[in-house]
Design an enzyme around this catalytic site. Sequence first.
Site, PDB file in Angstrom:
ATOM      1  N   ARG A 127      81.757  72.433 -39.862  1.00 29.58           N
ATOM      2  CA  ARG A 127      82.445  71.239 -40.358  1.00 29.58           C
ATOM      3  C   ARG A 127      82.629  71.285 -41.862  1.00 29.58           C
ATOM      4  O   ARG A 127      83.070  70.305 -42.451  1.00 29.58           O
ATOM      5  CB  ARG A 127      81.594  70.011 -40.005  1.00 29.58           C
ATOM      6  CG  ARG A 127      82.146  69.227 -38.831  1.00 29.58           C
ATOM      7  CD  ARG A 127      81.254  68.028 -38.659  1.00 29.58           C
ATOM      8  NE  ARG A 127      81.930  66.944 -38.033  1.00 29.58           N
ATOM      9  CZ  ARG A 127      81.996  66.774 -36.721  1.00 29.58           C
ATOM     10  NH1 ARG A 127      81.470  67.661 -35.909  1.00 29.58           N
ATOM     11  NH2 ARG A 127      82.594  65.716 -36.230  1.00 29.58           N
ATOM     12  N   ARG A 160      80.584  54.842 -28.214  1.00 30.79           N
ATOM     13  CA  ARG A 160      79.648  55.415 -29.182  1.00 30.79           C
ATOM     14  C   ARG A 160      79.437  54.503 -30.391  1.00 30.79           C
ATOM     15  O   ARG A 160      80.310  53.740 -30.764  1.00 30.79           O
ATOM     16  CB  ARG A 160      80.185  56.773 -29.667  1.00 30.79           C
ATOM     17  CG  ARG A 160      79.880  57.872 -28.699  1.00 30.79           C
ATOM     18  CD  ARG A 160      80.590  59.181 -28.971  1.00 30.79           C
ATOM     19  NE  ARG A 160      80.889  59.511 -30.337  1.00 30.79           N
ATOM     20  CZ  ARG A 160      81.568  60.617 -30.684  1.00 30.79           C
ATOM     21  NH1 ARG A 160      81.960  61.473 -29.752  1.00 30.79           N
ATOM     22  NH2 ARG A 160      81.823  60.880 -31.935  1.00 30.79           N
ATOM     23  N   LYS A 178      89.101  67.445 -28.866  1.00 35.38           N
ATOM     24  CA  LYS A 178      88.359  68.726 -28.801  1.00 35.38           C
ATOM     25  C   LYS A 178      87.430  68.781 -27.596  1.00 35.38           C
ATOM     26  O   LYS A 178      87.389  69.758 -26.860  1.00 35.38           O
ATOM     27  CB  LYS A 178      87.526  68.952 -30.079  1.00 35.38           C
ATOM     28  CG  LYS A 178      88.304  68.985 -31.348  1.00 35.38           C
ATOM     29  CD  LYS A 178      87.411  69.139 -32.560  1.00 35.38           C
ATOM     30  CE  LYS A 178      86.435  68.007 -32.807  1.00 35.38           C
ATOM     31  NZ  LYS A 178      87.037  66.710 -33.174  1.00 35.38           N
ATOM     32  N   ARG A 194      84.624  58.756 -40.911  1.00 34.91           N
ATOM     33  CA  ARG A 194      84.718  60.051 -40.203  1.00 34.91           C
ATOM     34  C   ARG A 194      86.039  60.748 -40.502  1.00 34.91           C
ATOM     35  O   ARG A 194      86.069  61.954 -40.707  1.00 34.91           O
ATOM     36  CB  ARG A 194      84.562  59.847 -38.687  1.00 34.91           C
ATOM     37  CG  ARG A 194      83.110  59.655 -38.284  1.00 34.91           C
ATOM     38  CD  ARG A 194      83.001  59.085 -36.895  1.00 34.91           C
ATOM     39  NE  ARG A 194      83.546  59.949 -35.889  1.00 34.91           N
ATOM     40  CZ  ARG A 194      84.027  59.512 -34.713  1.00 34.91           C
ATOM     41  NH1 ARG A 194      84.017  58.224 -34.436  1.00 34.91           N
ATOM     42  NH2 ARG A 194      84.485  60.356 -33.841  1.00 34.91           N
ATOM     43  N   ARG A 215      88.051  55.459 -26.187  1.00 38.00           N
ATOM     44  CA  ARG A 215      87.176  56.454 -25.551  1.00 38.00           C
ATOM     45  C   ARG A 215      85.926  55.802 -24.944  1.00 38.00           C
ATOM     46  O   ARG A 215      85.349  54.871 -25.498  1.00 38.00           O
ATOM     47  CB  ARG A 215      86.733  57.500 -26.565  1.00 38.00           C
ATOM     48  CG  ARG A 215      85.735  58.483 -25.935  1.00 38.00           C
ATOM     49  CD  ARG A 215      85.383  59.626 -26.819  1.00 38.00           C
ATOM     50  NE  ARG A 215      85.066  59.202 -28.156  1.00 38.00           N
ATOM     51  CZ  ARG A 215      85.117  60.002 -29.201  1.00 38.00           C
ATOM     52  NH1 ARG A 215      85.474  61.257 -29.059  1.00 38.00           N
ATOM     53  NH2 ARG A 215      84.813  59.554 -30.396  1.00 38.00           N
TER      54      ARG A 215
END
Length: 214
Positions: A88, A155, A13, A166, A122
């Site tokens: 969300r 992160r 996203k 998550r 990432r």
Amino acid sequence: MNIVLLGAPGVGKGTYAGLLSKRYNIPHISTGDLLRNAVKKQSVTGKKAKSYMDKGLLVPDLLVLELLEKRIKEKDAKNGFLLDGFPRSIKQAETLGKKIKIDKVLSFEASGSVIMQRLGGRRTCRSCSAIFHVKNIPPKKEGICDKCGGGLYQRDDEKPEAIKVRLETYKKETAPLIDYYAKKGMLLKVDANPPIGQVGKILKNCVETLDKLR
Ligand code: AP5
């Protein structure tokens, strides 16, 4: 135009919002980035949000709304925005719908294995939040952001246990929004499986749809 981006953690996203933001000259507003900035500044909101984020849980609505409402009032958002990470849950969608007219919802979808590969590699810039991937989108210089020269980091919510929570939270709380917006005739489903070299293919339908809203 006010656009919402939906999709599981790691589907891309933030990456696609960055590209669409340049094309349409509207800001990419990510509630995840707003929260991470609040944590970095050690603000009262940031301190309260951190423990939820690190565990992969949703942060209480009031904290997220406080940051979001302030951000969308900023001058650069007067012609619209790309909202990434909000809503969300159905409750957040109802709250948003009462405050703002949303023109389109883009739902990015990819297989579980593609998502895990993307999340695992990432790297994010500490200064400008630009997104890289150690294999798929490597920075020119390892550990350094191509855009601003800031340091890249992994992160805190990228640990396997937090990733698991998550993904479960997404399935339980956020995925029902796909039907919610489809029933309202606002949804565009987008196949996000193609690799980054074929990002044009991923964004083709989005661009055709969004061009008509301009
Ligand atoms: P948030 O920051 O929103 O995280 P997320 O939804 O889990 O999404 P991600 O940022 O992990 O993934 P992405 O889909 O943007 O993928 P990306 O572009 O980085 O939220 C974090 C936390 O904040 C939440 O867990 C929660 O605690 C809290 N929070 C936020 N909003 C909230 C809300 N509304 N209410 C309550 N709590 C909230 O891409 C992933 C990787 O893949 C990158 O490395 C990228 O380079 C690579 N990649 C992207 N596309 C491709 C491609 N096509 N091919 C190959 N690689 C690709």
